[in-house]
Design a protein around this motif. Structure first.
Motif, short mmCIF file in Angstrom:
data_model
loop_
_atom_site.label_atom_id
_atom_site.label_comp_id
_atom_site.label_asym_id
_atom_site.label_seq_id
_atom_site.Cartn_x
_atom_site.Cartn_y
_atom_site.Cartn_z
N CYS A 117 6.33 0.49 -6.61
CA CYS A 117 5.66 -0.78 -6.84
C CYS A 117 6.62 -1.67 -7.61
O CYS A 117 6.84 -1.46 -8.81
N CYS A 148 -1.12 -0.62 -6.15
CA CYS A 148 -0.61 -0.66 -7.51
C CYS A 148 -1.18 -1.88 -8.22
O CYS A 148 -1.53 -2.88 -7.58
N TRP A 160 -1.99 3.10 -10.42
CA TRP A 160 -2.22 3.29 -8.99
C TRP A 160 -3.70 3.62 -8.79
O TRP A 160 -4.26 4.46 -9.50
#
Length: 123
Positions: free
Chosen positions: A21, A94, A35
């Protein structure tokens, strides 16, 4: 602040993937990141979080299999997923923000979200 998730794919049960991410804008080192995942027909659920201090938190169903980490120089958060199971199949998102410790697992604690990356685990 923009988040770009990547690294999803199709993997056999027992396999591994690493999600990334990339976070741009804002002050990365001051953000906590997390997450979440959402499987078809299910609500979005917390997977893991890493605070700006680098302390971590995990959902019980991924403890011992997933590891979250961050690279402040690359402004990127990673989710290393090992021993994947078919029930891990979901879209993984994310998120970043400034939650307090007691709200790390709450989606509402995060102001910024990425677009999601699909993880499919075949049996």
């Amino acid at each position: 602040v923009q988040l770009q998730a990547s690294g999803g794919g199709l993997v056999q049960a027992g396999g591994s993937l690493r999600l990334s991410c990339a976070i741009s804008g804002g002050t990365f080192s001051r953000y906590s990141a997390a997450w979440f995942r959402q499987a078809p027909g299910k609500e979005r659920e917390f997977v893991s979080a890493i605070k700006w201090t680098s302390s971590t938190s995990y959902a019980d169903f991924v403890k011992g299999r997933f590891t979250i980490s961050r690279d402040n120089a690359k402004t990127t958060v990673y989710l290393h997923m090992n021993n994947l199971k078919p029930e891990d199949t979901a879209v993984y998102y994310c998120a970043a923000g400034t939650p307090i410790t007691s709200t790390l697992a709450a989606a509402t604690s995060y102001a910024y979200w990425g677009q999601g990356t699909q993880v499919t685990v075949s049996s």
